[in-house]
Design a protein around this motif. Structure first.
Motif, short mmCIF file in Angstrom:
data_model
loop_
_atom_site.label_atom_id
_atom_site.label_comp_id
_atom_site.label_asym_id
_atom_site.label_seq_id
_atom_site.Cartn_x
_atom_site.Cartn_y
_atom_site.Cartn_z
N PRO A 67 6.21 -51.77 30.24
CA PRO A 67 5.59 -50.61 30.90
C PRO A 67 5.33 -49.45 29.94
O PRO A 67 4.32 -48.76 30.08
CB PRO A 67 6.62 -50.22 31.97
CG PRO A 67 7.46 -51.42 32.17
CD PRO A 67 7.51 -52.10 30.84
N VAL A 68 6.23 -49.25 28.98
CA VAL A 68 6.03 -48.16 28.03
C VAL A 68 4.82 -48.45 27.14
O VAL A 68 3.96 -47.58 26.92
CB VAL A 68 7.29 -47.94 27.16
CG1 VAL A 68 7.05 -46.84 26.13
CG2 VAL A 68 8.48 -47.58 28.04
N GLY A 69 4.73 -49.68 26.64
CA GLY A 69 3.60 -50.04 25.80
C GLY A 69 2.27 -49.98 26.53
O GLY A 69 1.24 -49.65 25.94
N MET A 70 2.30 -50.27 27.83
CA MET A 70 1.06 -50.25 28.61
C MET A 70 0.51 -48.85 28.80
O MET A 70 -0.63 -48.69 29.25
CB MET A 70 1.29 -50.92 29.96
CG MET A 70 1.53 -52.43 29.89
SD MET A 70 0.16 -53.32 29.13
CE MET A 70 -1.10 -53.14 30.40
N LEU A 71 1.28 -47.82 28.46
CA LEU A 71 0.76 -46.45 28.51
C LEU A 71 -0.42 -46.29 27.55
O LEU A 71 -1.26 -45.40 27.72
CB LEU A 71 1.85 -45.44 28.17
CG LEU A 71 3.00 -45.30 29.17
CD1 LEU A 71 4.05 -44.34 28.63
CD2 LEU A 71 2.47 -44.81 30.52
N ALA A 72 -0.49 -47.16 26.55
CA ALA A 72 -1.59 -47.11 25.58
C ALA A 72 -2.92 -47.49 26.22
O ALA A 72 -3.96 -47.43 25.55
CB ALA A 72 -1.29 -48.03 24.40
N ILE A 73 -2.91 -47.87 27.50
CA ILE A 73 -4.16 -48.15 28.22
C ILE A 73 -5.03 -46.89 28.26
O ILE A 73 -6.24 -46.96 28.48
CB ILE A 73 -3.86 -48.65 29.65
CG1 ILE A 73 -5.05 -49.39 30.23
CG2 ILE A 73 -3.47 -47.51 30.57
CD1 ILE A 73 -5.29 -50.74 29.64
N ALA A 74 -4.39 -45.71 28.05
CA ALA A 74 -5.14 -44.46 28.06
C ALA A 74 -6.08 -44.34 26.86
O ALA A 74 -7.00 -43.51 26.87
CB ALA A 74 -4.18 -43.28 28.08
N ILE A 75 -5.87 -45.15 25.82
CA ILE A 75 -6.77 -45.14 24.67
C ILE A 75 -8.13 -45.67 25.12
O ILE A 75 -8.22 -46.73 25.74
CB ILE A 75 -6.21 -46.00 23.53
CG1 ILE A 75 -4.89 -45.42 23.04
CG2 ILE A 75 -7.21 -46.10 22.37
CD1 ILE A 75 -4.19 -46.28 22.01
N PRO A 76 -9.22 -44.94 24.86
CA PRO A 76 -10.54 -45.33 25.38
C PRO A 76 -11.15 -46.54 24.67
O PRO A 76 -12.17 -46.44 23.98
CB PRO A 76 -11.38 -44.07 25.16
CG PRO A 76 -10.76 -43.40 23.99
CD PRO A 76 -9.28 -43.66 24.12
N LEU A 77 -10.49 -47.68 24.82
CA LEU A 77 -11.01 -48.96 24.32
C LEU A 77 -11.03 -49.94 25.48
O LEU A 77 -10.23 -49.82 26.41
CB LEU A 77 -10.13 -49.49 23.19
CG LEU A 77 -10.11 -48.69 21.89
CD1 LEU A 77 -9.04 -49.21 20.95
CD2 LEU A 77 -11.48 -48.73 21.21
N PRO A 78 -11.93 -50.91 25.47
CA PRO A 78 -12.00 -51.87 26.58
C PRO A 78 -10.66 -52.55 26.83
O PRO A 78 -10.12 -53.23 25.96
CB PRO A 78 -13.05 -52.88 26.10
CG PRO A 78 -13.91 -52.12 25.15
CD PRO A 78 -12.97 -51.16 24.46
N GLY A 79 -10.11 -52.35 28.03
CA GLY A 79 -8.84 -52.96 28.36
C GLY A 79 -7.68 -52.51 27.50
O GLY A 79 -6.62 -53.13 27.49
#
Length: 345
Positions: free
Chosen positions: A274-286
């Motif tokens: 869950p912590v690593g998935m915070l990087a979803i905020a980076i504006p890259l596809p997926g």
């Protein structure tokens, strides 16, 4: 009804940036070591990771089914799973994942279920919000497990503070947005009308906007979200399915690391993912590139996993939970599009 068209140029540029990020990660880690780890991956654990990832997609697809039924949309569970797979495809193509793909996903839902676009948007937005809820709980459970096992590193404290801060900010922002949803809807309408007017001045085109109709559609969307969250029994079912999906994701993560010969404890997997998935905020596809780097960094810093082994496990995990669903969702999207065109004829 909204179109599901995505600019090919936008997608290509997005994936180019994502692949550059992956290439940079591979250059730092060493591509040969990662490829070697993947080549030696244990087949049964790899197959199990793929199977569990499929179970995750089904669980969240059934959550969409519950939301659609709450909004009185006549749809079967199996079709809801397929529609959610299509939504996953669009989420994987656009930056910011769910936030970027919701509009396109709503159009797929509307076309596939013969319902209004606002209803589809309300359903997918509600499900995406529900799917965020269990992640802090998994991170907290993993953190408690790590602390109980004697882990006290500075990296763990920093990651824990980050999760707590993001979770609190999300709760406060969500509560305020819902409390003042009528004002938010009006502001959204005014902002949209102003943006279209500005675009018309810049381009010299005239794209008409019916303010009253737009306000009605925003109100219909907010009303749909309110119905989903107001039906408590079905909301609990959605939360249960979302939690089951998160459990599948954590298990797939754990299996992926085990497959490449670097098993970790369940607590570490539950915390890091869950912590690593915070990087979803980076504006890259997926979140491609950003998520991989975050997960590898956390595994190395908090779990002491060798960097090459961590990278191989993360690549395998993302293959099961991002690339495979992206391909499957693309095929489903194509089939649903053909079906919708035939239905219109």
């Amino acid at each position: 009804m909204a179109d599901t068209h995505v600019s090919a140029r936008t997608v290509l540029w997005g994936f180019l940036a994502a692949f550059l990020a992956l290439a940079a990660l591979a250059a730092v880690v060493g591509i040969d070591a990662v490829v070697g780890g993947l080549a030696d991956a244990e087949p049964r654990a790899t197959a199990a990771a793929l199977g569990v990832a499929a179970a995750w997609l089904v669980a969240w697809g059934l959550s969409l089914y519950v939301a659609l039924r709450t909004l009185r949309v006549d749809v079967t569970p199996w079709r809801s799973v397929l529609v959610y797979a299509s939504a996953t495809f669009f989420n994987g193509l656009t930056p910011f994942a769910q936030v970027g793909g919701e509009a396109l996903s709503a159009a797929v839902i509307a076309r596939s279920t013969d319902t209004e676009y606002e209803t589809g948007l309300a359903a997918v937005a509600s499900v995406d919000l529900v799917n965020l809820a269990p992640s802090p709980a998994f991170a907290l459970a993993g953190l408690v497990s790590l602390v109980a096992a004697g882990e006290r590193s500075a990296e763990l404290r920093l990651a824990a503070m980050t999760v707590f801060g993001v979770a609190m900010a999300a709760v406060v922002a969500g509560a305020l947005a819902w409390r003042f949803r009528t004002d938010v809807g009006r502001s959204l309408t005014r902002t949209t009308v102003g943006a279209v007017a500005a675009a018309n001045r810049v381009t010299g085109r005239v794209l008409p906007v019916d303010t009253a109709r737009l306000a009605g559609r925003v109100e219909a969307f907010l009303g749909g979200v309110g119905r989903v969250f107001g039906y408590r029994r079905r909301l609990v079912v959605c939360l249960g399915l979302s939690t089951a999906g998160w459990g599948c994701l954590v298990l797939a993560f754990w299996l992926s690391l085990r497959a490449v010969g670097h098993p970790v404890g369940g607590g570490l997997a539950a915390f890091v993912l869950p912590v690593g998935m915070l990087a979803i905020a980076i504006p890259l596809p997926g979140g491609v590139g950003g998520i991989e780097a975050a997960l590898v960094g956390l595994l190395v810093a908090v779990g002491g996993v060798p960097v090459a082994g961590a990278t191989a496990g993360v690549v395998l995990y993302r293959g099961a939970t991002y690339w495979a669903p992206l391909l499957f969702g693309g095929a489903v999207t194509a089939a649903l599009t053909v079906e919708a065109r035939a239905h219109r004829r």
